[in-house]
Every structure is written in C-alpha cells, then in structure tokens.
Design a protein around this motif. Sequence first.
Motif, PDB file in Angstrom:
ATOM      1  N   VAL A 202       0.745  -0.965  -0.443  1.00  0.00           N
ATOM      2  CA  VAL A 202       0.174  -0.569  -0.040  1.00  0.00           C
ATOM      3  C   VAL A 202       0.443   1.736  -0.246  1.00  0.00           C
ATOM      4  O   VAL A 202       0.997   2.653  -0.761  1.00  0.00           O
ATOM      5  CB  VAL A 202      -1.041  -0.057   1.368  1.00  0.00           C
ATOM      6  CG1 VAL A 202      -1.517   0.990   1.446  1.00  0.00           C
ATOM      7  CG2 VAL A 202      -2.405  -1.695   0.848  1.00  0.00           C
ATOM      8  N   LEU A 203       1.989   0.996   0.823  1.00  0.00           N
ATOM      9  CA  LEU A 203       2.919   2.144   0.670  1.00  0.00           C
ATOM     10  C   LEU A 203       3.582   2.433  -0.670  1.00  0.00           C
ATOM     11  O   LEU A 203       3.686   3.939  -1.404  1.00  0.00           O
ATOM     12  CB  LEU A 203       4.105   2.328   2.116  1.00  0.00           C
ATOM     13  CG  LEU A 203       4.647   3.450   2.189  1.00  0.00           C
ATOM     14  CD1 LEU A 203       4.215   4.411   2.167  1.00  0.00           C
ATOM     15  CD2 LEU A 203       5.867   2.662   2.936  1.00  0.00           C
ATOM     16  N   ALA A 204       3.589   1.502  -1.172  1.00  0.00           N
ATOM     17  CA  ALA A 204       4.536   1.707  -2.627  1.00  0.00           C
ATOM     18  C   ALA A 204       3.948   2.569  -3.620  1.00  0.00           C
ATOM     19  O   ALA A 204       4.425   2.844  -4.258  1.00  0.00           O
ATOM     20  CB  ALA A 204       5.321   0.417  -3.058  1.00  0.00           C
ATOM     21  N   ASP A 205       2.259   1.810  -3.303  1.00  0.00           N
ATOM     22  CA  ASP A 205       1.728   2.632  -4.417  1.00  0.00           C
ATOM     23  C   ASP A 205       1.222   3.643  -4.105  1.00  0.00           C
ATOM     24  O   ASP A 205       1.301   4.847  -4.945  1.00  0.00           O
ATOM     25  CB  ASP A 205       0.138   1.754  -4.429  1.00  0.00           C
ATOM     26  CG  ASP A 205      -0.884   2.275  -5.928  1.00  0.00           C
ATOM     27  OD1 ASP A 205      -0.676   1.707  -7.025  1.00  0.00           O
ATOM     28  OD2 ASP A 205      -1.940   3.227  -5.105  1.00  0.00           O
ATOM     29  N   ILE A 206       0.731   4.286  -2.798  1.00  0.00           N
ATOM     30  CA  ILE A 206       0.964   5.435  -2.449  1.00  0.00           C
ATOM     31  C   ILE A 206       2.021   6.517  -2.536  1.00  0.00           C
ATOM     32  O   ILE A 206       1.771   7.786  -3.679  1.00  0.00           O
ATOM     33  CB  ILE A 206       0.334   5.894  -0.553  1.00  0.00           C
ATOM     34  CG1 ILE A 206      -0.924   5.465  -0.375  1.00  0.00           C
ATOM     35  CG2 ILE A 206       0.688   7.213  -0.144  1.00  0.00           C
ATOM     36  CD1 ILE A 206      -0.697   4.999   1.122  1.00  0.00           C
TER      37      ILE A 206
END
Length: 220
Positions: A202-206
Amino acid sequence: MSLTRPVGILGGTFDPVHNGHLRLAIELVDQLGLAEMRLVPSARPPHRGEPAASPGQRAKWLRVAIAEQPGLRLDDRELLRDGPSYSVDTLVGLRAELPDTPLCLVMGMDVFAGLPDWHEWQRLFDYAHILLVARPGTDEALPAAARSVLDERLQPDAAALGQSLAGAIVRCEPPPLAISASRIRSLLAAGRSPRFLLPDVVLADILDAGVYRQQPADCA
C-alpha cells in the motif's frame, strides 16, 4: 431458523488502510469465530470531511492489502452508491443478501458515543449486532443517550452473536495497536516515512501516486 456463522462489517474511510485496521479485523474474526470480515470503505462519510484519496485508490489499497489474508473481504457497495454513505443503507443491502446470517457492525467506543446523532440509528439494531471495541487512548465516558442504549443491549457473552440475527451489543477487547490514518497522512505530507504502520504494498502505491503530499492531517 438455522443461522449461519456471523459476518463482521468494518467500515471507515480507509484513507489509507493501515495495519491497525487489518490487525483488528483479523483479531475479531479469530476471537469470535466470524465467517468473514467485510471491509467497507465509505464514499461520502456523513460525519467527517471528504477523504483525501479517491474511492478507486482506497479500494485498490484494501484489495491488495488483504489479497492473501483468508477471512477478510473488500465490500465496495458504498463506493458504488450515490448519496451519503449511511450505515443503515449498507446493512439493509447486506441483510437482503444474507437473510440467515447474523451481521456484526464493528464500532469503536468513541464512535459509539455519537451514535444517537447518526442517520436512522435506531434501525441499525434491526439489521445487525454491534461489536464495541475499546480503542487505545479513547475516553470511554459516554453521553447519557449512548449509555442508555449500551445498558439496554449489552450482552455478557459473545455467544449472543450467533443466537439471533441482530439487536445485541457485545464488547470486544482485542490487543491494542495504536495506529491512525491521520498520523500516516501527516508523516507523508511532511516527507517522512510511515513504513511499518501500513502494508508495504500500500505504501509503495501511495508514494508512486503521490497521494497525501502536502495534505492537511485532518482532511478526512
């Protein structure tokens, strides 16, 4: 009527989804023997500001976060529905789909304190039980109206969830994990890392999408 195993409903903006949401969902499924926990992102929450991330982004993050976790399921009906995201409308739809399944709406004590201000809040108990979770750092002093409802409907044993379709309140005390979406948004806006507060995927996509850059911490 023979009832099937209860299904949990965990709503919120999930702006973004984080490990506190996910760990709470897993703990409740395991502790209470739920068939599954539906994670229901809100499109237009009536009691708070508009989420900073788009409905599509928030649904995507939930989908990838729970992809390999049995017992957790994304339910995007509120994102597909016009108008404010009222819980009672979600429960009406779920009850039509699951007529023999107890529904269990997860609610923090801080949220429960404001329950009498919700849209058609009395009808919630026609469609679901409430799983009342004490969140870390929450003042549990309740206003009189909420206290009255709690005193009337509180059941001492979680077994009550499987004995009727709706109407009870059961207190749950999963291990606390004090993580907030507002803290994650604040860190990202300040250019700091929120790693280990939310799933890496999720962090990578954010970070790739540039969401929450210079966003006010209390925007949702």
